[in-house]
Design an enzyme around this catalytic site. Structure first.
Site, PDB file in Angstrom:
ATOM      1  N   TYR A 146       0.802  -1.450  -0.137  1.00 42.26           N
ATOM      2  CA  TYR A 146      -0.133  -0.093  -0.080  1.00 42.26           C
ATOM      3  C   TYR A 146       0.661   1.369  -0.043  1.00 42.26           C
ATOM      4  CZ  TYR A 146      -3.971  -3.290   1.388  1.00 42.26           C
ATOM      5  OH  TYR A 146      -4.623  -4.217   1.203  1.00 42.26           O
ATOM      6  N   LYS A 195       4.118 -15.273   2.544  1.00 41.40           N
ATOM      7  CA  LYS A 195       3.913 -16.139   1.392  1.00 41.40           C
ATOM      8  C   LYS A 195       5.272 -16.506   0.889  1.00 41.40           C
ATOM      9  CE  LYS A 195       1.140 -17.744  -1.941  1.00 41.40           C
ATOM     10  NZ  LYS A 195       0.487 -18.974  -1.626  1.00 41.40           N
ATOM     11  N   ASP A 227      -2.440 -18.288   2.425  1.00 43.08           N
ATOM     12  CA  ASP A 227      -3.578 -18.954   1.987  1.00 43.08           C
ATOM     13  C   ASP A 227      -3.919 -20.034   2.891  1.00 43.08           C
ATOM     14  OD1 ASP A 227      -1.067 -19.779   1.479  1.00 43.08           O
ATOM     15  OD2 ASP A 227      -1.663 -20.838  -0.545  1.00 43.08           O
ATOM     16  N   ASP A 251      -4.675  -6.890   6.243  1.00 42.61           N
ATOM     17  CA  ASP A 251      -5.843  -6.080   5.947  1.00 42.61           C
ATOM     18  C   ASP A 251      -7.057  -6.982   5.736  1.00 42.61           C
ATOM     19  OD1 ASP A 251      -7.564  -4.137   5.085  1.00 42.61           O
ATOM     20  OD2 ASP A 251      -6.612  -3.695   3.254  1.00 42.61           O
ATOM     21  N   ASP A 255      -9.963  -8.413   8.739  1.00 45.74           N
ATOM     22  CA  ASP A 255     -11.488  -8.635   8.249  1.00 45.74           C
ATOM     23  C   ASP A 255     -12.272  -9.855   8.378  1.00 45.74           C
ATOM     24  OD1 ASP A 255     -11.682  -5.743   8.158  1.00 45.74           O
ATOM     25  OD2 ASP A 255     -12.691  -5.808   6.194  1.00 45.74           O
TER      26      ASP A 255
END
Ligand code: NAD
Length: 366
Positions: A146, A195, A227, A251, A255
């Site tokens: 980001y 990852k 994942d 992020d 959630d």
């Protein structure tokens, strides 16, 4: 001891829910012999209306001079409010980005736990939710995809977009230290999510996290691919204590973790810098649809105040007292409208408004 708190009531339900969190802190002060001194600043729409900007430099200075910041929420109805006809950098949310930057807040904490009394709202199968869960998601907040360089350009006749995911070892180090420090206050387990089978940034993340782990021999460290983590959160959430991860993965996963609690209005959050300083706020927004009606749920803000006691002031016993009072209030059957049973069975349940919920929690602080 005296603690100086800058408070940001903000917009919408913000002033209503912050009032209740202050009430609970005052009660903790009386019971445990502390003084909490509050200085209010304007931010978001409230600041735009008075100063024409969502956050002034003076307000930032007031926040910096405090021991911690307690915030309600900012923003209005994004369709109808005149605040959203302003340029993006003049809108309410720009104030939040500005204060996070000015205060150097790089670690975002979001607990996700299942309350027995609200378990019916959990969207997971009963055989999974029965085990309960209580985890802390720690998301690195100022690096990664980001904040990397980005561009969109024509290459060989095709529009091509590039986003850059960059982390240096210092950024990873400070986030990892926060994760291990928090694990020391909890069940002493860190799951670092990356990852590393694909990304260089993840391989560096893993290496630095392992170096930091060497300083915390009491904490168990495990690595998990992002994942797999997304799956494990719905398959076996009870396994997680602290989940430590980078900005974009955090992020998404935070959630997901909020969602499985089934009660978003109950979730506090904190953003910390590399001292004990932090900004504490509910995970939800300013709920303009219910503002001023006295029905907003203040629990997420009250639990944010408990996080402030634990992580900024090291007042663990006092934080425990708030969390226990919240649980007892729910156990005694009190609910704000957003957490009323959805199946229509209200036996043993009493609906209360914002101020009453604050009072009931204060009464249960021992
Ligand atoms: P929201 O979280 O404000 O509201 C979503 C739904 O949840 C609404 O129906 C609302 O009534 C309900 N809700 C939220 N908090 C509640 C509470 N404490 N008690 C009872 N019900 C509650 O999200 P939104 O409607 O998408 O956003 C409204 C405004 O809030 C926007 O301007 C948005 O930018 C802003 N916002 C601010 C923050 C922040 O201050 N950190 C975070 C998210 C959204």
């Amino acid at each position: 001891m005296n603690y100086r708190i800058t408070s940001i009531p903000g917009d919408g339900i913000g002033p209503e829910i912050v009032t209740e969190a202050k009430k609970v802190l005052q009660k903790i002060g009386e019971r445990y012999g502390h003084t909490f001194t509050f200085t209010d600043i304007l931010m978001g729409g409230a600041s735009i209306d008075v100063h024409g900007v969502p956050l002034t430099d003076e307000a930032i200075q007031t926040a910096k001079d405090a021991d911690a910041v307690l915030m309600g929420s900012i923003g209005g109805n994004t369709v109808t409010s005149p605040w959203y006809r302003l340029a993006p950098d003049k809108r309410p949310e720009a104030g939040l980005l500005k204060i996070r930057k000015a205060l150097g807040l790089f670690a975002n904490l979001r607990p996700a736990m299942l309350y027995d009394e609200l378990a019916a709202a959990c969207p997971l199968k009963a055989e999974i939710s029965r085990a309960g869960f209580d985890m802390m998601m720690l998301r690195e907040l100022t690096g990664g995809l980001y904040f990397g360089e980005r561009k969109t350009e024509m290459i060989d006749g095709k529009m091509t977009a590039v986003d850059t995911l960059t982390y240096n070892e210092d950024e990873i180090w400070r986030a990892a230290v926060k994760g291990f420090e928090i694990a020391m206050k909890r069940r002493k387990k860190v799951t670092s999510v990356d990852k590393a089978n694909v990304l260089d940034s993840s391989r560096l993340w893993r290496k630095v996290v392992e170096e930091v782990a060497a300083d915390y021999p009491e904490v168990t460290l495990e690595h998990m691919l992002v994942d797999n983590c997304a799956m494990q959160l719905v398959k076996n959430p009870a396994q997680f204590d602290v989940v430590l991860t980078e900005n974009m993965f955090g992020d998404i996963l935070s959630d997901e973790a909020s969602m499985i609690t089934g009660s978003l209005g109950m979730l506090p959050s904190a953003s910390l810098n590399d001292t004990k300083f932090g900004l504490y706020e509910p995970s939800g927004g300013s709920a303009p649809d219910i503002a001023g009606k006295g029905i907003a749920n203040p629990i997420a803000t009250i639990l944010s105040a408990a996080m402030m006691l634990r992580y900024s002031f090291d007042l663990d016993q006092e934080a425990d007292a708030i969390e226990a009072a919240v649980k007892q209030t729910l156990k005694d059957g009190y609910r704000t409208i957003d957490i009323m049973p959805q199946d229509g069975n209200t036996d043993g349940v009493t609906q209360v408004g914002t101020a009453k919920m604050g009072d009931l929690i204060c009464e249960r602080i021992v």
